[in-house]
Each structure stands twice: as C-alpha cells, then as structure tokens.
Design a protein around this motif. Structure first.
Motif, PDB file in Angstrom:
ATOM      1  N   HIS A  61      14.372  37.785  20.538  1.00  0.00           N
ATOM      2  CA  HIS A  61      13.588  36.550  20.526  1.00  0.00           C
ATOM      3  C   HIS A  61      12.518  36.577  21.615  1.00  0.00           C
ATOM      4  O   HIS A  61      11.345  36.297  21.349  1.00  0.00           O
ATOM      5  N   VAL A  62      12.901  36.920  22.825  1.00  0.00           N
ATOM      6  CA  VAL A  62      11.948  36.963  23.938  1.00  0.00           C
ATOM      7  C   VAL A  62      10.911  38.056  23.707  1.00  0.00           C
ATOM      8  O   VAL A  62       9.715  37.846  23.931  1.00  0.00           O
ATOM      9  N   GLY A  65       9.883  39.271  20.803  1.00  0.00           N
ATOM     10  CA  GLY A  65       8.979  38.798  19.750  1.00  0.00           C
ATOM     11  C   GLY A  65       8.006  37.762  20.264  1.00  0.00           C
ATOM     12  O   GLY A  65       6.816  37.786  19.944  1.00  0.00           O
ATOM     13  N   ALA A  66       8.500  36.837  21.093  1.00  0.00           N
ATOM     14  CA  ALA A  66       7.636  35.789  21.643  1.00  0.00           C
ATOM     15  C   ALA A  66       6.574  36.379  22.570  1.00  0.00           C
ATOM     16  O   ALA A  66       5.409  35.980  22.513  1.00  0.00           O
ATOM     17  N   THR A  83      10.405  36.011  16.079  1.00  0.00           N
ATOM     18  CA  THR A  83      10.681  34.950  17.055  1.00  0.00           C
ATOM     19  C   THR A  83      11.293  33.733  16.369  1.00  0.00           C
ATOM     20  O   THR A  83      12.291  33.177  16.841  1.00  0.00           O
ATOM     21  N   SER A 108      14.905  34.610  14.800  1.00  0.00           N
ATOM     22  CA  SER A 108      15.922  34.795  15.835  1.00  0.00           C
ATOM     23  C   SER A 108      16.285  33.476  16.516  1.00  0.00           C
ATOM     24  O   SER A 108      17.413  33.309  16.993  1.00  0.00           O
ATOM     25  N   SER A 109      15.360  32.515  16.537  1.00  0.00           N
ATOM     26  CA  SER A 109      15.658  31.232  17.192  1.00  0.00           C
ATOM     27  C   SER A 109      16.790  30.483  16.502  1.00  0.00           C
ATOM     28  O   SER A 109      17.483  29.697  17.145  1.00  0.00           O
ATOM     29  N   SER A 120      10.161  26.339  14.582  1.00  0.00           N
ATOM     30  CA  SER A 120      10.464  27.641  13.983  1.00  0.00           C
ATOM     31  C   SER A 120      10.440  27.557  12.457  1.00  0.00           C
ATOM     32  O   SER A 120       9.897  28.445  11.791  1.00  0.00           O
ATOM     33  N   MET A 170       3.713  28.986  20.250  1.00  0.00           N
ATOM     34  CA  MET A 170       3.645  29.814  21.452  1.00  0.00           C
ATOM     35  C   MET A 170       3.444  28.987  22.713  1.00  0.00           C
ATOM     36  O   MET A 170       4.177  29.136  23.677  1.00  0.00           O
TER      37      MET A 170
END
Length: 183
Positions: free
Chosen positions: A68-69, A71-72, A106, A109-110, A128, A162
């Motif tokens: 997640h991190v 991807g972000a 992102t 996965s959230s 999301s 974002m």
C-alpha cells in the motif's frame, strides 16, 4: 462563458458550475488536518514534536501495508510528474498507465487495512472505492479524446486520493506520523 470566481488573494477559489476547485479542497483538508492534529496533540497534553526518520514500524509491517505504501509513493511521484509535465505525449501515456496501476494497487490494498475506525472501514475507504470507479472512467475519457473529462477524473483522483487521503495518514498517532515525528 467564463466561470465565475471569488476574488481572493492569488485566486485561491475558482468556481465553476457544480464544481469545487482542487485548491479549495486542499485548503479545506489542510484546515481540518490542522484542527484534528491540534485536538489529538492537545488531548495528549501537547507533547513536543521533533522531526526524525525511523522506518522501523514500516519495515516490521505486513506485506499488504508495504504494498500500500509503495503504491501510494509511486502514485504520488508519478502523479506529480504528470501534473507538471507536458501532456499528450508518449511519455505522458506510459507514465499515465503506470500511475493507474499504482493507484489501483494503493486502492485495492487499502481494503485489507483498517485501524483508523477500529476494525471497520473508514471514510478513506470511500475514496479508494471511488478511485476504482474513476480510474477506468478517466482512461475511457482519454481514449475517446475527451481530454477535459480525462483531466477532471485524473486530477480529482490525484487531489482526493493522493493529497487529501495522504495528508490524513500523517495524523498524530498513525504509522506515517510515527515514522517522521517523535512526540
């Protein structure tokens, strides 16, 4: 017909029919973030805040959180480059598809991460879900050569997904806060 504007310093707010500007959204989010952070820190008797970098919690985190991190961070970096770069070129298209994949990673996965609202989904999960709906809409608009709609979808997802959601990962007590700040 030109869209009406509110005369503020640097034209911070620009209105168009039925649409709030991205600048307004960011300013409101920053205000809410500052208020919520102040309330959290005030409830903890205003501990002193020091900048420090300690990625221990991230290194020890689950694979889903790392994904997640990652991807972000990729989506933020690529999105910033896309917003600042020349549009409509081959590089924009390639980076755009990479950004879409990073945003999808992102967002998906959230749904496997909770904590802001106990073990339940929070309002951030709504962003999301919207990203997963908006990404194909933005791609479809670009393929139809409807650049105004493409820009609206993609800029909105960058701003909401974002900048706004990302900002709230830095609330005191959350993991990203603990990586960069010591209270």
């Amino acid at each position: 017909m030109k869209s009406p504007s509110i005369a503020l310093p640097s034209e911070l707010i620009r209105l168009s029919p039925g649409r709030i500007s991205n600048r307004t959204i960011i300013l409101v989010a920053l205000g809410i973030y500052a208020l919520v952070s102040w309330m959290i820190l005030n409830g903890a008797d205003n501990p002193p805040i020091r900048f420090r970098f300690d990625a221990t919690r991230l290194v020890e985190a689950s694979l889903v959180l790392k994904l997640h991190v990652g991807g972000a961070l990729a989506a933020f970096g690529i999105g910033t480059a896309l917003m600042m770069g020349v549009k409509g070129r081959r590089l924009h298209k390639r980076l755009g598809y990479t950004w879409v994949v990073a945003m999808a990673v992102t967002a998906i996965s959230s749904f496997f991460l909770t904590g802001l609202n106990g073990n339940q989904f929070s309002w951030i999960h709504g962003l999301s879900a919207w990203a997963l709906i908006g990404l194909p809409m933005g791609i479809a608009a670009a393929r139809r050569k409807d650049i105004a709609r493409h820009r609206k979808h993609m800029t909105g997802m960058f701003t909401g997904g974002m900048l706004v959601a990302g900002l709230f990962t830095f609330l005191p007590g959350r993991m990203m806060w603990s990586i960069f700040f010591a209270a």
